[in-house]
Scaffold this motif. Structure first.
Motif, PDB file in Angstrom:
ATOM      1  N   TRP A 119       0.815  -1.227   0.000  1.00 44.90           N
ATOM      2  CA  TRP A 119       0.000   0.000   0.000  1.00 44.90           C
ATOM      3  C   TRP A 119       0.841   1.266   0.000  1.00 44.90           C
ATOM      4  CZ3 TRP A 119      -0.681   3.937   3.545  1.00 44.90           C
ATOM      5  CH2 TRP A 119      -0.314   3.721   4.864  1.00 44.90           C
ATOM      6  N   THR A 152       2.692   1.909  -2.241  1.00 43.93           N
ATOM      7  CA  THR A 152       2.646   2.320  -3.642  1.00 43.93           C
ATOM      8  C   THR A 152       1.532   3.346  -3.879  1.00 43.93           C
ATOM      9  OG1 THR A 152       1.137   0.508  -4.249  1.00 43.93           O
ATOM     10  CG2 THR A 152       3.493   0.064  -4.406  1.00 43.93           C
ATOM     11  N   ALA A 153       0.482   3.274  -3.048  1.00 46.90           N
ATOM     12  CA  ALA A 153      -0.635   4.218  -3.210  1.00 46.90           C
ATOM     13  C   ALA A 153      -0.184   5.644  -2.897  1.00 46.90           C
ATOM     14  CB  ALA A 153      -1.799   3.811  -2.309  1.00 46.90           C
ATOM     15  N   VAL A 159       1.695   6.935  -5.884  1.00 46.88           N
ATOM     16  CA  VAL A 159       0.755   7.371  -6.914  1.00 46.88           C
ATOM     17  C   VAL A 159       0.253   8.784  -6.590  1.00 46.88           C
ATOM     18  CG1 VAL A 159      -1.519   6.925  -7.929  1.00 46.88           C
ATOM     19  CG2 VAL A 159       0.052   5.026  -7.526  1.00 46.88           C
ATOM     20  N   ARG A 181       0.337  12.301  -8.750  1.00 45.15           N
ATOM     21  CA  ARG A 181      -0.865  13.107  -9.039  1.00 45.15           C
ATOM     22  C   ARG A 181      -0.697  14.537  -8.521  1.00 45.15           C
ATOM     23  NH1 ARG A 181      -4.592   8.274  -7.514  1.00 45.15           N
ATOM     24  NH2 ARG A 181      -4.623   7.169  -9.509  1.00 45.15           N
ATOM     25  N   GLY A 199      -9.018  -1.712  -4.461  1.00 42.17           N
ATOM     26  CA  GLY A 199      -7.642  -1.265  -4.208  1.00 42.17           C
ATOM     27  C   GLY A 199      -7.591   0.247  -4.327  1.00 42.17           C
ATOM     28  N   GLY A 206      -6.699   2.747  -2.456  1.00 40.03           N
ATOM     29  CA  GLY A 206      -5.520   3.525  -2.070  1.00 40.03           C
ATOM     30  C   GLY A 206      -5.887   4.966  -1.758  1.00 40.03           C
ATOM     31  N   MET A 207      -5.113   5.909  -2.316  1.00 37.16           N
ATOM     32  CA  MET A 207      -5.334   7.339  -2.041  1.00 37.16           C
ATOM     33  C   MET A 207      -6.163   7.997  -3.143  1.00 37.16           C
ATOM     34  SD  MET A 207      -4.002   7.378   0.833  1.00 37.16           S
ATOM     35  CE  MET A 207      -3.840   5.619   1.204  1.00 37.16           C
ATOM     36  N   ASP A 208      -6.926   7.187  -3.864  1.00 40.98           N
ATOM     37  CA  ASP A 208      -7.850   7.719  -4.871  1.00 40.98           C
ATOM     38  C   ASP A 208      -8.768   8.730  -4.202  1.00 40.98           C
ATOM     39  OD1 ASP A 208     -10.247   7.990  -6.465  1.00 40.98           O
ATOM     40  OD2 ASP A 208      -9.618   6.221  -7.586  1.00 40.98           O
ATOM     41  N   ASP A 219      -9.345  -7.469   2.741  1.00 39.22           N
ATOM     42  CA  ASP A 219      -8.304  -7.919   1.817  1.00 39.22           C
ATOM     43  C   ASP A 219      -8.990  -8.552   0.609  1.00 39.22           C
ATOM     44  OD1 ASP A 219      -6.240  -9.554   0.514  1.00 39.22           O
ATOM     45  OD2 ASP A 219      -5.030  -9.035   2.269  1.00 39.22           O
ATOM     46  N   ARG A 240      -8.087 -10.738  -1.246  1.00 47.29           N
ATOM     47  CA  ARG A 240      -7.887 -12.190  -1.350  1.00 47.29           C
ATOM     48  C   ARG A 240      -8.864 -12.922  -0.436  1.00 47.29           C
ATOM     49  NH1 ARG A 240      -1.632 -11.381  -0.189  1.00 47.29           N
ATOM     50  NH2 ARG A 240      -2.706 -10.078   1.317  1.00 47.29           N
ATOM     51  N   GLY A 291      -4.229   0.235 -11.161  1.00 44.40           N
ATOM     52  CA  GLY A 291      -2.936  -0.051 -10.537  1.00 44.40           C
ATOM     53  C   GLY A 291      -3.022  -1.184  -9.532  1.00 44.40           C
ATOM     54  N   TYR A 301      -0.375  -6.334  -9.118  1.00 48.19           N
ATOM     55  CA  TYR A 301       0.130  -6.811  -7.820  1.00 48.19           C
ATOM     56  C   TYR A 301      -0.464  -8.164  -7.415  1.00 48.19           C
ATOM     57  CZ  TYR A 301       1.859  -2.068  -7.348  1.00 48.19           C
ATOM     58  OH  TYR A 301       2.517  -0.883  -7.572  1.00 48.19           O
ATOM     59  N   LEU A 302      -1.402  -8.669  -8.221  1.00 49.13           N
ATOM     60  CA  LEU A 302      -2.074  -9.919  -7.854  1.00 49.13           C
ATOM     61  C   LEU A 302      -1.619 -11.046  -8.773  1.00 49.13           C
ATOM     62  CD1 LEU A 302      -5.760  -8.624  -7.421  1.00 49.13           C
ATOM     63  CD2 LEU A 302      -3.998  -8.855  -5.655  1.00 49.13           C
TER      64      LEU A 302
HETATM   65  C1  LIG Z   1      -0.657   1.236  -6.739  1.00 46.17           C
HETATM   66  S1  LIG Z   1      -1.893   1.389  -5.497  1.00 46.17           S
HETATM   67  C2  LIG Z   1      -3.193   2.081  -6.478  1.00 46.17           C
HETATM   68  C3  LIG Z   1      -4.233   2.788  -5.647  1.00 46.17           C
HETATM   69  C4  LIG Z   1      -5.376   3.429  -6.409  1.00 46.17           C
HETATM   70  N1  LIG Z   1      -6.144   2.475  -7.152  1.00 46.17           N
HETATM   71  C5  LIG Z   1      -4.882   4.522  -7.284  1.00 46.17           C
HETATM   72  O1  LIG Z   1      -4.669   4.296  -8.481  1.00 46.17           O
HETATM   73  O2  LIG Z   1      -4.682   5.632  -6.772  1.00 46.17           O
HETATM   74  C6  LIG Z   1      -2.423  -0.298  -5.209  1.00 46.17           C
HETATM   75  C7  LIG Z   1      -3.482  -0.410  -4.134  1.00 46.17           C
HETATM   76  O3  LIG Z   1      -4.004  -1.741  -4.143  1.00 46.17           O
HETATM   77  C8  LIG Z   1      -4.184  -2.155  -2.819  1.00 46.17           C
HETATM   78  N2  LIG Z   1      -4.113  -3.615  -2.750  1.00 46.17           N
HETATM   79  C9  LIG Z   1      -3.156  -4.425  -3.235  1.00 46.17           C
HETATM   80  N3  LIG Z   1      -3.401  -5.704  -2.911  1.00 46.17           N
HETATM   81  C10 LIG Z   1      -4.562  -5.695  -2.188  1.00 46.17           C
HETATM   82  C11 LIG Z   1      -5.341  -6.705  -1.573  1.00 46.17           C
HETATM   83  N4  LIG Z   1      -4.980  -7.986  -1.602  1.00 46.17           N
HETATM   84  N5  LIG Z   1      -6.469  -6.342  -0.923  1.00 46.17           N
HETATM   85  C12 LIG Z   1      -6.854  -5.036  -0.886  1.00 46.17           C
HETATM   86  N6  LIG Z   1      -6.154  -4.034  -1.447  1.00 46.17           N
HETATM   87  C13 LIG Z   1      -5.018  -4.360  -2.102  1.00 46.17           C
HETATM   88  C14 LIG Z   1      -3.032  -1.523  -2.049  1.00 46.17           C
HETATM   89  O4  LIG Z   1      -3.304  -1.456  -0.657  1.00 46.17           O
HETATM   90  C15 LIG Z   1      -2.944  -0.154  -2.723  1.00 46.17           C
HETATM   91  O5  LIG Z   1      -3.732   0.800  -2.066  1.00 46.17           O
END
Ligand SMILES: C[S@@+](CC[C@H](N)C(=O)[O-])C[C@H]1O[C@@H](n2cnc3c(N)ncnc32)[C@H](O)[C@@H]1O
Length: 283
Positions: free
Chosen positions: A14, A16-17, A20, A24, A99, A101-103, A150, A152, A176, A180-181
């Motif tokens: 996270w 990574t958020a 991002v 922005r 996911g 994040g900081m959207d 989560d 998953r 984004g 990661y999955l």
């Molecule tokens: C690169 S950030 C992108 C955030 C947002 N979508 C954006 O573009 O501003 C990836 C986001 O995916 C979430 N994430 C990754 N794997 C996750 C999981 N298994 N369950 C919930 N969130 C997940 C991370 O916590 C992180 O906030």
């Protein structure tokens, strides 16, 4: 600064958020910005207090890669902003950001009355986000519902408990995230989304382009975003999504960037970062 509580520090995926949000924030300062995200700087600063920017890249190759990632974030943000506006124009009033994040779209975009926007992410980033939103006295422009789970685990159950109505069309955004999955988790995610998508629902995805993990991840710094990338787009994303019940269109960053008046340059000043941009409609 945080209601007397210690703010949780970004870590793992996270973090990574926050990266991002930093991109922005920089884009928002440009006169020709492709979007404006007034909260992004607050997220970036809170995630990295004392540092106004990340450490300089180690070498020219690292610099080009970093610019490539930033370029992809800017273009995809605009692409999905447009997709969300089109979804609202089609009458959709349910939004799910997977996911999230900081959207900050709940705060920075205009939403039709009655819009409900669900932000799904794990608890740590959502807590961090909430503390920054409180600090900024941010006011959502739609009904915003944070769902800490989560992806998953049983996120459909958590989303349903939070009030998502699968009988009404939804616009889903996974921005984004899929990179990661692992592939089996991506397949499961798509199947679960499909099972909750009434006819007319829409989907916006970003995918890692073919070869991006090799090009960016091979010598990525440990803990950096690229070091955490595990999946790339299928050879034929349109056919793949058709198999999941979606009528999809695939776009490239280059083509979208040119359409937005932000061409990548010839030759481009940066490496080509992730990747494919997908818009899709449920029939
Ligand atoms: C690169 S950030 C992108 C955030 C947002 N979508 C954006 O573009 O501003 C990836 C986001 O995916 C979430 N994430 C990754 N794997 C996750 C999981 N298994 N369950 C919930 N969130 C997940 C991370 O916590 C992180 O906030």
């Amino acid at each position: 600064m945080t209601d007397g509580q210690e703010r949780v520090r970004p870590s793992g995926v996270w973090a990574t958020a926050v990266g991002v949000a930093r991109v922005r924030a920089r884009e928002s300062e440009r006169e020709d910005a492709l979007f404006r995200d007034p909260l992004a700087q607050a997220f970036a600063t809170a995630g990295d207090p004392g540092a106004s920017s990340p450490p300089p890249p180690a070498d020219e190759a690292a610099r080009r890669r970093r610019l490539g990632v930033a370029f992809s974030v800017v273009v995809r943000t605009r692409f999905l902003d447009d997709l969300l506006r089109q979804a609202c124009a089609s009458g959709i009033r349910q939004v799910v950001l997977l996911g999230a994040g900081m959207d900050s779209r709940a705060f920075r975009m205009d939403w039709p009355g009655g819009t409900r926007l669900f932000e799904v992410d794990t608890a740590a980033p959502l807590d961090f986000k909430a503390s920054v939103l409180r600090q900024e006295r941010a006011v959502a422009r739609c009904e915003r519902i944070a769902v800490a789970v989560d992806l998953r685990e049983d996120w459909p159950g958590a989303l349903a408990a939070a009030g998502h109505d699968p009988a009404a069309p939804t616009v889903w955004i996974a921005e984004g995230l899929l990179i990661y999955l692992p592939e089996d988790a991506v397949e499961l995610l798509l199947a679960r989304i499909g099972a909750r998508s009434a006819a007319g629902s829409r989907l916006g995805l970003t995918l890692g382009s073919r070869g991006v993990i090799e090009r960016f991840g091979a010598d990525a710094a440990p803990g950096s975003a690229a070091s955490l990338w595990v999946s790339e787009m299928p050879d034929d994303p349109v056919a793949w999504l058709a198999g999941h019940g979606w009528e999809a269109a695939a776009h490239t960053l280059r083509e979208r960037a040119a359409a937005y008046g932000r061409p990548a340059g010839t030759p481009p000043q940066h490496d080509e970062g992730p990747g494919g941009l997908i818009s899709a409609v449920r029939r």
